[in-house]
Motif scaffolding. Sequence first.
Motif, PDB file in Angstrom:
ATOM      1  N   ILE A 219      16.177  -4.393  24.534  1.00  0.00           N
ATOM      2  CA  ILE A 219      17.177  -3.577  25.219  1.00  0.00           C
ATOM      3  C   ILE A 219      18.587  -4.026  24.857  1.00  0.00           C
ATOM      4  O   ILE A 219      19.500  -3.206  24.689  1.00  0.00           O
ATOM      5  CB  ILE A 219      16.961  -3.634  26.744  1.00  0.00           C
ATOM      6  CG1 ILE A 219      15.661  -2.899  27.113  1.00  0.00           C
ATOM      7  CG2 ILE A 219      18.147  -3.028  27.507  1.00  0.00           C
ATOM      8  CD1 ILE A 219      15.243  -3.088  28.545  1.00  0.00           C
ATOM      9  N   SER A 220      18.769  -5.339  24.683  1.00  0.00           N
ATOM     10  CA  SER A 220      20.100  -5.861  24.350  1.00  0.00           C
ATOM     11  C   SER A 220      20.565  -5.431  22.966  1.00  0.00           C
ATOM     12  O   SER A 220      21.768  -5.435  22.684  1.00  0.00           O
ATOM     13  CB  SER A 220      20.102  -7.391  24.451  1.00  0.00           C
ATOM     14  OG  SER A 220      19.305  -7.965  23.420  1.00  0.00           O
ATOM     15  N   THR A 221      19.623  -5.058  22.105  1.00  0.00           N
ATOM     16  CA  THR A 221      20.001  -4.629  20.745  1.00  0.00           C
ATOM     17  C   THR A 221      19.945  -3.118  20.558  1.00  0.00           C
ATOM     18  O   THR A 221      20.644  -2.583  19.695  1.00  0.00           O
ATOM     19  CB  THR A 221      19.081  -5.290  19.699  1.00  0.00           C
ATOM     20  OG1 THR A 221      17.719  -4.953  19.984  1.00  0.00           O
ATOM     21  CG2 THR A 221      19.244  -6.806  19.728  1.00  0.00           C
ATOM     22  N   THR A 222      19.113  -2.443  21.357  1.00  0.00           N
ATOM     23  CA  THR A 222      18.970  -0.988  21.187  1.00  0.00           C
ATOM     24  C   THR A 222      19.714  -0.180  22.244  1.00  0.00           C
ATOM     25  O   THR A 222      19.961   1.007  22.049  1.00  0.00           O
ATOM     26  CB  THR A 222      17.480  -0.588  21.240  1.00  0.00           C
ATOM     27  OG1 THR A 222      16.955  -0.902  22.545  1.00  0.00           O
ATOM     28  CG2 THR A 222      16.680  -1.327  20.171  1.00  0.00           C
ATOM     29  N   PHE A 223      20.015  -0.823  23.381  1.00  0.00           N
ATOM     30  CA  PHE A 223      20.676  -0.142  24.511  1.00  0.00           C
ATOM     31  C   PHE A 223      19.863   1.074  24.979  1.00  0.00           C
ATOM     32  O   PHE A 223      20.417   2.117  25.318  1.00  0.00           O
ATOM     33  CB  PHE A 223      22.102   0.291  24.129  1.00  0.00           C
ATOM     34  CG  PHE A 223      22.957  -0.826  23.625  1.00  0.00           C
ATOM     35  CD1 PHE A 223      23.487  -1.756  24.503  1.00  0.00           C
ATOM     36  CD2 PHE A 223      23.199  -0.977  22.261  1.00  0.00           C
ATOM     37  CE1 PHE A 223      24.270  -2.803  24.040  1.00  0.00           C
ATOM     38  CE2 PHE A 223      23.977  -2.028  21.787  1.00  0.00           C
ATOM     39  CZ  PHE A 223      24.516  -2.940  22.690  1.00  0.00           C
ATOM     40  N   GLN A 224      18.535   0.874  25.026  1.00  0.00           N
ATOM     41  CA  GLN A 224      17.633   1.932  25.488  1.00  0.00           C
ATOM     42  C   GLN A 224      16.710   1.360  26.576  1.00  0.00           C
ATOM     43  O   GLN A 224      15.508   1.147  26.354  1.00  0.00           O
ATOM     44  CB  GLN A 224      16.806   2.484  24.315  1.00  0.00           C
ATOM     45  CG  GLN A 224      17.600   3.162  23.235  1.00  0.00           C
ATOM     46  CD  GLN A 224      18.244   4.451  23.724  1.00  0.00           C
ATOM     47  OE1 GLN A 224      17.819   5.043  24.716  1.00  0.00           O
ATOM     48  NE2 GLN A 224      19.283   4.897  23.030  1.00  0.00           N
ATOM     49  N   PRO A 225      17.237   1.091  27.760  1.00  0.00           N
ATOM     50  CA  PRO A 225      16.428   0.434  28.785  1.00  0.00           C
ATOM     51  C   PRO A 225      15.273   1.279  29.320  1.00  0.00           C
ATOM     52  O   PRO A 225      14.178   0.769  29.554  1.00  0.00           O
ATOM     53  CB  PRO A 225      17.439   0.124  29.896  1.00  0.00           C
ATOM     54  CG  PRO A 225      18.543   1.116  29.688  1.00  0.00           C
ATOM     55  CD  PRO A 225      18.618   1.326  28.206  1.00  0.00           C
ATOM     56  N   PHE A 226      15.529   2.576  29.533  1.00  0.00           N
ATOM     57  CA  PHE A 226      14.513   3.401  30.189  1.00  0.00           C
ATOM     58  C   PHE A 226      13.208   3.478  29.404  1.00  0.00           C
ATOM     59  O   PHE A 226      12.135   3.136  29.937  1.00  0.00           O
ATOM     60  CB  PHE A 226      15.060   4.805  30.472  1.00  0.00           C
ATOM     61  CG  PHE A 226      14.103   5.680  31.224  1.00  0.00           C
ATOM     62  CD1 PHE A 226      13.824   5.433  32.563  1.00  0.00           C
ATOM     63  CD2 PHE A 226      13.456   6.735  30.595  1.00  0.00           C
ATOM     64  CE1 PHE A 226      12.932   6.223  33.264  1.00  0.00           C
ATOM     65  CE2 PHE A 226      12.569   7.531  31.285  1.00  0.00           C
ATOM     66  CZ  PHE A 226      12.309   7.278  32.628  1.00  0.00           C
ATOM     67  N   PRO A 227      13.207   3.912  28.141  1.00  0.00           N
ATOM     68  CA  PRO A 227      11.922   3.996  27.422  1.00  0.00           C
ATOM     69  C   PRO A 227      11.257   2.642  27.211  1.00  0.00           C
ATOM     70  O   PRO A 227      10.024   2.534  27.235  1.00  0.00           O
ATOM     71  CB  PRO A 227      12.307   4.639  26.079  1.00  0.00           C
ATOM     72  CG  PRO A 227      13.763   4.402  25.925  1.00  0.00           C
ATOM     73  CD  PRO A 227      14.329   4.403  27.311  1.00  0.00           C
ATOM     74  N   LEU A 228      12.050   1.592  27.043  1.00  0.00           N
ATOM     75  CA  LEU A 228      11.463   0.274  26.798  1.00  0.00           C
ATOM     76  C   LEU A 228      10.849  -0.312  28.062  1.00  0.00           C
ATOM     77  O   LEU A 228       9.765  -0.918  28.007  1.00  0.00           O
ATOM     78  CB  LEU A 228      12.528  -0.668  26.223  1.00  0.00           C
ATOM     79  CG  LEU A 228      12.965  -0.339  24.791  1.00  0.00           C
ATOM     80  CD1 LEU A 228      14.140  -1.194  24.359  1.00  0.00           C
ATOM     81  CD2 LEU A 228      11.793  -0.514  23.809  1.00  0.00           C
ATOM     82  N   TYR A 229      11.514  -0.139  29.205  1.00  0.00           N
ATOM     83  CA  TYR A 229      10.918  -0.605  30.456  1.00  0.00           C
ATOM     84  C   TYR A 229       9.664   0.197  30.793  1.00  0.00           C
ATOM     85  O   TYR A 229       8.678  -0.349  31.320  1.00  0.00           O
ATOM     86  CB  TYR A 229      11.923  -0.521  31.606  1.00  0.00           C
ATOM     87  CG  TYR A 229      12.880  -1.690  31.672  1.00  0.00           C
ATOM     88  CD1 TYR A 229      12.416  -3.003  31.559  1.00  0.00           C
ATOM     89  CD2 TYR A 229      14.243  -1.498  31.865  1.00  0.00           C
ATOM     90  CE1 TYR A 229      13.282  -4.080  31.621  1.00  0.00           C
ATOM     91  CE2 TYR A 229      15.124  -2.575  31.923  1.00  0.00           C
ATOM     92  CZ  TYR A 229      14.639  -3.861  31.805  1.00  0.00           C
ATOM     93  OH  TYR A 229      15.516  -4.928  31.866  1.00  0.00           O
TER      94      TYR A 229
END
Length: 220
Positions: free
Chosen positions: A181-191
């Motif tokens: 998340i810290s590198t892609t800034f995509q929290p929702f799909p990753l969580y």
Amino acid sequence: MDLPSLVSLAQMAWPVMLKGTGYTLVFAVMSMIFGLPLAGLITLIRVLGVWGLDSIVKVYVSAMRGTPLLVQVFIVYYGLPSIGIEFSPLAAGVLTLTLNVAAYMSETLRGAIGAVEQGQWLAGTSLGLSRRQTLRYIIGPQALRAAVPSLSNSLISLIKDTSLVSVIAVTELMLATKELISTTFQPFPLYIAAACIYWILSFAFEQLQKWMEKRMAYPH
């Protein structure tokens, strides 16, 4: 996010999350493997009332169940080095989870033993068996069958509790997700992906629990 972006994110994230899942399984399975014999030993000490040790294990169980797992992780990894005892992050995580889950499982086993009819103990005595022999050959097998669901629940809970060891820089599933998340800034799909992986692991162990219940339903 559009579909191509999700596919690209999945291709990039999958190897990292797979490695994190591997660490999660290592923590859970190793802690269960080490924790179950320890729980059995604690249960024996309490059920048989071993003088001196009984009071010690009571305090241990109370402390493990009465303090947050996160605090226990900090004590083992950050606190013990101050008195000359140092562990690697992996060893500290396994040790803490083992000590924690053993306390809970010992209460499960003790409760299962207590649920066996008193007449079974009397039957063992009438056969000339000692209290230890009665526990080993008569009470233990019955109690273990009854304890399987609760022991399996402990393992499923342990899988989720492994996320707490991320605080000591072990890249299990949760920390791997945070790093992505810290590198892609995509929290929702990753969580969501991490939650699905935890769910799949839990479901797999639920099926193992059902298989064990069937296998242990009747003596062979």
